[in-house]
Every structure is written in C-alpha cells, then in structure tokens.
Scaffold this active site. Structure first.
Site, PDB file in Angstrom:
ATOM      1  N   CYS A 228       0.835  -1.199   0.000  1.00  0.00           N
ATOM      2  CA  CYS A 228       0.000   0.000   0.000  1.00  0.00           C
ATOM      3  C   CYS A 228       0.875   1.257   0.000  1.00  0.00           C
ATOM      4  CB  CYS A 228      -0.927   0.000   1.217  1.00  0.00           C
ATOM      5  SG  CYS A 228      -2.183   1.292   1.187  1.00  0.00           S
TER       6      CYS A 228
ATOM      7  N   CYS B 210      -0.975   8.758   6.905  1.00  0.00           N
ATOM      8  CA  CYS B 210      -2.328   8.453   6.455  1.00  0.00           C
ATOM      9  C   CYS B 210      -3.247   8.248   7.664  1.00  0.00           C
ATOM     10  CB  CYS B 210      -2.323   7.195   5.594  1.00  0.00           C
ATOM     11  SG  CYS B 210      -1.500   7.404   3.997  1.00  0.00           S
TER      12      CYS B 210
ATOM     13  N   CYS C 270       7.884   3.531   5.733  1.00  0.00           N
ATOM     14  CA  CYS C 270       7.058   3.245   4.559  1.00  0.00           C
ATOM     15  C   CYS C 270       7.896   2.889   3.352  1.00  0.00           C
ATOM     16  CB  CYS C 270       6.167   4.436   4.234  1.00  0.00           C
ATOM     17  SG  CYS C 270       7.095   5.922   3.827  1.00  0.00           S
TER      18      CYS C 270
END
Length: 234
Positions: free
Chosen positions: A118, A201, A229
């Site tokens: 993602c 997020c 990330c």
C-alpha cells in the site's frame, strides 16, 4: 557520489546551521533540488527556511488519498501564507483500484507485506515520479525521531533513488523544532495539539500515549524496527 565525497561534505558542514546547509545545496543544485514535504512540523520549518532563502525551489508533497482533513487544510494554509505553489503528486488510479479490489480497502492491517504494498502504490511510486529530473532532495528527518533514524547524517546518498539526500534538521531536537515554529509563526497541523507528533495516512496514524516514542502512533501494530514506509529506506 562516493562515500569519501559525502564524508567530506558532512565534515565541512558539521557546524553549519540548517539555513546554511539549505543555502549551500540550493546554490549548488538550483532547479535540480527540491523539498519533499510530508507537512510534518519539521517540513514546515524547512518550508519557511527555503522560501526565505530561495522561493523558486520546488516544494512537493504526496496525496495518498487517505490523508487527514487537517493535512489538506495545512497544504492550503501553507501555500497561502508563503504564496508558494506546493506541487501535489497522486498515486496512479488503476494501481490503487487493482490493489484495493484484490486485497480490501484496509489491506495494511492484514500483514506487513500488504502494508508495504500500500505504501509503495500510494507513496513510493508517486515519489519516484516527483524525483524525475532532480539530483538532490531535502527532507525533514531528525536522528531523534525513531530507532530507524538514529544514525542519519546531514548528507547521505539515497541509493534507492540515486540522489543526494539532505537532512538539514538531522541534529535538531523536537524542542528546537517547536521553538522555531512558535518564533516564526509557522502554520502547522492542528493534530499536533491533539497528541499526534507524527502524522501520515489517517487509518495508519493514532495519537501517542505519554512516554511513547514520537513515531509510536505510526503503524502502531508493527515492530518499531520495521516502521518505515520505504521513503527513507537505508
């Protein structure tokens, strides 16, 4: 750039201020350098400095499609205050659609593999597009932010993107960041006042509890040693 050359630059800038570091590299690289902003407190400090030093340098951010409303509001407030167009990069629609339809809207909770996929689709690939044509990038990493960042230096070679990576605030404390924000009246994300020191997020960020690491609220269900990330993979 070789490790020896990077070491030489780090030695040369060992006593330089963040503003001096920014000026050194913006003078050297001109339109081949940009600030990648996550709209965090550190990046807001760098935005103010950069606009003051060279307002023509590109500033960009990534809209993953899952950001907090407060983050979108901050993009607008920052652009208005500094009369600066912050360029926004988005993930590719077809890749997001395929990922979500195959693995679910909140796939990142299911496994570390899913979470990294993602992050790649929503952040890494758009970042790679933002980097096209650049030789160096500026970001707001600090050594005190987490265990995954404790060894960062002011200047590093980003082997993932073949760019020089500049961390002007590498040796700043959190207190220095907030003192500067207050002194310069820099706009910041209002979630910082609600226990969110690190904001990404919306589904993957929570407020932290007293005594927790500043990045404990990011991907809190994972081990602290893996909580990146991929933007700052070292």
């Amino acid at each position: 750039m070789s490790a020896e050359e990077i070491k030489k630059i780090n030695d040369e800038l060992s006593n330089a201020s963040a503003q001096e570091i920014i000026k050194y590299f913006t003078d050297k690289y001109g339109d081949k350098i940009a600030l990648s902003s996550s709209l965090g407190a550190e990046d807001q400090v760098l935005t103010q400095m950069l606009v003051e030093i060279n307002p023509d340098i590109k500033i960009f951010t990534l809209d993953t499609g899952r950001l907090f409303p407060e983050t979108y509001d901050l993009i607008d407030r920052t652009s208005r205050k500094y009369k600066k167009n912050i360029q926004v990069y988005f993930p590719k629609k077809k890749k997001v659609q395929k990922m979500v339809n195959e693995k679910g809207i909140n796939l990142f909770f299911e496994s570390e593999e899913n979470r990294k996929e993602c992050c790649f689709v929503r952040k890494i690939e758009p970042l790679q597009r933002a980097f096209k044509g650049l030789d160096a990038w500026i970001c707001g990493l600090r050594a005190g932010q987490s265990v995954t960042r404790k060894d960062i230096e002011v200047v590093e070679w980003d082997s993932n993107n073949n760019l020089l990576k500049i961390n002007p605030l590498a040796n700043w404390s959190e207190e220095q960041v907030w003192d500067y924000i207050k002194t310069k009246k820099i706009p910041y994300n209002t979630l910082h006042d609600k226990g969110f020191p690190s904001i990404g997020c919306q589904p993957c960020t929570r407020a932290i509890m007293e005594g927790e690491d500043v990045r404990a609220g990011r991907w809190w269900w994972e081990s602290p040693d893996t909580k990146e990330c991929g933007l700052h993979k070292r």
